[in-house]
Design a protein around this motif. Sequence first.
Motif: not given
Length: 116
Positions: A73-76, A11-12
């Motif tokens: 860019e992403g959440k993961e 996870p980011t």
Amino acid sequence: MTYYLLSVVQPTGGQPPAPEALAGIVADVEAFNQELRDAGAWVFAGGLAGPETATTLRPKDGDVLMTDGPYAEGKEYLGGLCLIEAPDLDAALDWGRRAALATTLPIEVRPFTADH
């Protein structure tokens, strides 16, 4: 036998585990990797530095544009990977389940296509 990629989904912006918890996770991952070796399924495994360390190279107009950071860019993000050899998808999914328990993170399992 078929190769499968077990991708560790990180996870980011997640907080790393406390040192005591991390030590347990590291021990569990080492035990998982040893299980893979003992079963003859081990091919390769390793972790990746965070996406902030990435450099993206994109072809553009006959040249290559270099950009610091990830392409998207992403959440993961991909936090690590394990390449295994398994007789079928069910066996690979079982290894993926074990990897998820060892890492405490989501694991994506995908067939890996390679030139031999």
